[in-house]
Design a protein around this motif. Structure first.
Motif, mmCIF file in Angstrom:
data_model
loop_
_atom_site.group_PDB
_atom_site.id
_atom_site.type_symbol
_atom_site.label_atom_id
_atom_site.label_comp_id
_atom_site.label_asym_id
_atom_site.label_seq_id
_atom_site.Cartn_x
_atom_site.Cartn_y
_atom_site.Cartn_z
ATOM 1 N N UNK A 1 0.811 -1.228 0.000
ATOM 2 C CA UNK A 1 0.000 0.000 0.000
ATOM 3 C C UNK A 1 0.845 1.278 0.000
ATOM 4 N N UNK A 2 0.351 2.290 -0.724
ATOM 5 C CA UNK A 2 0.944 3.636 -0.648
ATOM 6 C C UNK A 2 -0.101 4.660 -1.086
ATOM 7 N N UNK A 3 0.133 5.911 -0.699
ATOM 8 C CA UNK A 3 -0.763 7.012 -1.061
ATOM 9 C C UNK A 3 -0.421 7.488 -2.466
ATOM 10 N N UNK B 1 5.933 25.608 -2.133
ATOM 11 C CA UNK B 1 6.961 24.795 -2.805
ATOM 12 C C UNK B 1 6.334 23.830 -3.819
ATOM 13 N N UNK B 2 7.113 23.502 -4.839
ATOM 14 C CA UNK B 2 6.756 22.429 -5.769
ATOM 15 C C UNK B 2 7.616 21.221 -5.413
ATOM 16 N N UNK B 3 7.057 20.027 -5.580
ATOM 17 C CA UNK B 3 7.802 18.813 -5.255
ATOM 18 C C UNK B 3 8.410 18.230 -6.536
ATOM 19 N N UNK B 4 9.734 18.069 -6.523
ATOM 20 C CA UNK B 4 10.393 17.323 -7.601
ATOM 21 C C UNK B 4 10.173 15.841 -7.300
ATOM 22 N N UNK B 5 9.443 15.146 -8.177
ATOM 23 C CA UNK B 5 8.926 13.819 -7.851
ATOM 24 C C UNK B 5 9.850 12.630 -8.051
ATOM 25 N N UNK B 6 10.764 12.637 -9.025
ATOM 26 C CA UNK B 6 11.641 11.468 -9.193
ATOM 27 C C UNK B 6 12.738 11.488 -8.119
ATOM 28 N N UNK B 7 12.592 10.641 -7.147
ATOM 29 C CA UNK B 7 13.492 10.664 -5.993
ATOM 30 C C UNK B 7 14.612 9.654 -6.163
ATOM 31 N N UNK B 8 15.819 10.154 -6.435
ATOM 32 C CA UNK B 8 16.976 9.275 -6.576
ATOM 33 C C UNK B 8 17.791 9.231 -5.298
ATOM 34 N N UNK B 9 19.002 8.640 -5.405
ATOM 35 C CA UNK B 9 19.849 8.460 -4.217
ATOM 36 C C UNK B 9 20.560 9.761 -3.844
ATOM 37 N N UNK B 10 20.713 10.657 -4.825
ATOM 38 C CA UNK B 10 21.359 11.933 -4.540
ATOM 39 C C UNK B 10 22.874 11.917 -4.665
ATOM 40 N N UNK B 11 23.471 10.724 -4.792
ATOM 41 C CA UNK B 11 24.943 10.675 -4.811
ATOM 42 C C UNK B 11 25.532 10.063 -6.079
ATOM 43 N N UNK B 12 24.748 9.321 -6.870
ATOM 44 C CA UNK B 12 25.323 8.709 -8.079
ATOM 45 C C UNK B 12 25.598 9.807 -9.120
ATOM 46 N N UNK B 13 26.267 9.428 -10.198
ATOM 47 C CA UNK B 13 26.668 10.427 -11.199
ATOM 48 C C UNK B 13 25.455 11.125 -11.813
ATOM 49 N N UNK B 14 24.371 10.394 -12.032
ATOM 50 C CA UNK B 14 23.166 11.024 -12.596
ATOM 51 C C UNK B 14 22.530 11.995 -11.605
ATOM 52 N N UNK B 15 22.350 11.535 -10.364
ATOM 53 C CA UNK B 15 21.702 12.394 -9.359
ATOM 54 C C UNK B 15 22.505 13.663 -9.117
ATOM 55 N N UNK B 16 23.838 13.530 -9.153
ATOM 56 C CA UNK B 16 24.667 14.701 -8.861
ATOM 57 C C UNK B 16 24.430 15.833 -9.837
ATOM 58 N N UNK C 1 9.313 6.462 -5.124
ATOM 59 C CA UNK C 1 9.056 7.904 -5.196
ATOM 60 C C UNK C 1 7.670 8.144 -4.625
ATOM 61 N N UNK C 2 7.427 9.394 -4.202
ATOM 62 C CA UNK C 2 6.139 9.714 -3.588
ATOM 63 C C UNK C 2 5.006 9.510 -4.571
ATOM 64 N N UNK C 3 4.030 8.685 -4.216
ATOM 65 C CA UNK C 3 2.900 8.398 -5.099
ATOM 66 C C UNK C 3 3.180 7.268 -6.053
ATOM 67 N N UNK C 4 4.402 6.732 -6.001
ATOM 68 C CA UNK C 4 4.812 5.668 -6.922
ATOM 69 C C UNK C 4 5.503 4.550 -6.146
ATOM 70 N N UNK C 5 5.012 4.264 -4.954
ATOM 71 C CA UNK C 5 5.628 3.243 -4.108
ATOM 72 C C UNK C 5 5.780 3.750 -2.685
ATOM 73 N N UNK C 6 6.172 5.030 -2.561
ATOM 74 C CA UNK C 6 6.151 5.703 -1.262
ATOM 75 C C UNK C 6 4.910 6.602 -1.235
ATOM 76 N N UNK C 7 4.589 7.146 -0.055
ATOM 77 C CA UNK C 7 3.360 7.926 0.055
ATOM 78 C C UNK C 7 3.451 9.235 -0.711
ATOM 79 N N UNK C 8 2.421 9.501 -1.528
ATOM 80 C CA UNK C 8 2.365 10.686 -2.365
ATOM 81 C C UNK C 8 1.480 11.776 -1.788
ATOM 82 N N UNK C 9 0.995 12.651 -2.678
ATOM 83 C CA UNK C 9 0.359 13.885 -2.245
ATOM 84 C C UNK C 9 -1.153 13.877 -2.152
ATOM 85 N N UNK C 10 -1.794 12.734 -2.364
ATOM 86 C CA UNK C 10 -3.260 12.745 -2.245
ATOM 87 C C UNK C 10 -3.649 12.524 -0.782
ATOM 88 N N UNK C 11 -3.236 13.467 0.022
ATOM 89 C CA UNK C 11 -3.442 13.433 1.469
ATOM 90 C C UNK C 11 -3.266 14.854 1.963
#
Ligand code: NAD
Ligand code: ZN
Ligand code: ZN
Length: 348
Positions: free
Chosen positions: A58-60, A85-100, A119-129
């Protein structure tokens, strides 16, 4: 608080009570202003099987979000309470070459802590709350003056995705070029405006629905075509026989991909955005010479900043229908039935 949750694959989401999230170190909780209802959510409800992905319900729901900073975790110094604020939705690790470099869509450590998959709404809880937990403050971009979270929510996916796709084809979008936009719904109505704001290309919009085409014409499409067997011939006629330099397919069915390839010009780009699951046979003689066929996925963090500034300058506007959380399932039913023009946004 109330949240619209997908409890299982192959099911409709359900409005349930869940505990309010609290921010841990480096995290932020936002009060959701708007959460867009994306056609991809219908794919989530209908097309995925248990075990197909490393994460699941389950997730939101809600991966297209904007709101106001509600609570800030230890160590977050770059945001203030109440800030829009706007939410940037594709949540990566933040440290790999792409995320950097901000390409978190193509993170090379997906599921890496502190963002375990989806990512929020795509496995983790999203914004329909009412509230949404954001795992890192780097996923929040302050809204420029003049943008409200309800209209800003669709900018984070319905606009960000076509922006990224258009940017990849910019070199081909010369003033004498033609671009075909297939499917002018939530994403497509933004694509038409982005093409007008970013280029001088001529825009041809194709859709099965008159209402969608009327909106496309109002937002800058030069020619509109109701989906039909002779679309490719009509596009060749309209381009002096040359074909379209760029085709953006926001449907991605066998028929739309075939039409796009038949309508494209040599050296053209055919970009698959829609995930209807169609395929296009590609071989030496089956597509125009030197045509580029590619997929595109969402957008980068720098792309989102650029989209927000286009909207703040009045060059991009989301056409929305709002629903409260109680009626969120009705929004998805309307989306499925083709009754939404532009984007449906849930306003908790
Ligand atoms: P939407 O339902 O708002 O819009 C789709 C539009 O396509 C509608 O106007 C519909 O009438 C039209 N359409 C349907 N079948 C058609 C056909 N055969 N020919 C012409 N037009 C047709 O959907 P949306 O939210 O804009 O999403 C569009 C697609 O993009 C979906 O498949 C969605 O899952 C996908 N998507 C992909 C990404 C990505 O990163 N690649 C991101 C978001 C959404
Ligand atoms: Zn989406
Ligand atoms: Zn990464």
């Amino acid at each position: 608080m109330r949240a619209l949750r997908l409890l299982d694959w192959k099911s409709e989401p359900v409005l349930t009570e869940v505990p309010e999230p609290e921010p841990g170190p480096g995290q932020v909780v936002i009060r959701v202003g708007g959460a867009g209802a994306c056609h991809s959510d219908l794919h989530l409800m209908e097309d995925f099987e248990a075990g197909a992905l490393p994460w699941g319900p389950p997730f939101t729901l809600g991966h297209e979000n904007a709101g106001w900073v509600h609570a800030i975790g230890d160590g977050v110094t770059d945001l203030r309470l109440g800030e829009a604020v706007a939410v940037y939705g594709p949540w990566g690790c933040g440290v790999c070459a792409r995320c950097q470099v901000g390409i978190e869509t193509l993170c090379e450590n997906p599921g890496h802590a502190p963002v375990p998959g989806g990512g929020g709404g795509l496995g983790l809880d999203g914004g329909m709350a009412e509230l949404m937990l954001i795992p890192s403050s780097r996923f929040l971009l302050p809204l420029p003056e003049g943008l409200d979270p309800v209209h800003a929510a669709p900018l984070t996916d319905a606009a960000l995705t076509p922006y990224h796709a258009v940017k990849a084809s910019l070199a081909k979008l010369t003033p004498d070029s033609t671009t075909v936009v297939i499917g002018v719904g939530g994403l497509g109505h933004m694509a038409v405006q982005l093409l007008s704001a970013m280029t001088a290309t001529r825009v041809i919009a194709v859709d099965t629905k008159e209402g969608a085409l009327a909106l496309a014409a109002e937002r800058g499409a030069d020619l509109t075509l109701v989906s039909a067997d002779d679309n490719a011939a009509a596009i060749r006629d309209a381009t002096g026989g040359r074909g379209a330099d760029v085709v953006l397919d926001f449907v991605g069915a066998d028929s739309t991909l075939a039409m796009g390839a038949a309508a494209a010009r040599t050296l053209g780009d055919l970009t698959i955005v829609g995930i209807a699951g169609g395929s296009l046979p590609v071989s030496f003689f089956s597509v125009p010479y030197e045509m580029n066929v590619r997929t595109t996925y969402w957008g980068t963090r720098p792309d989102l900043a650029e989209v927000l500034s286009l909207a703040a300058r009045g060059l991009l506007r989301s056409d929305i229908t709002t629903y409260d959380l109680t009626h969120a399932t009705a929004a998805y039913r309307a989306l499925k039935a083709g009754e939404i023009t532009g984007r449906a946004v849930i306003v908790p």
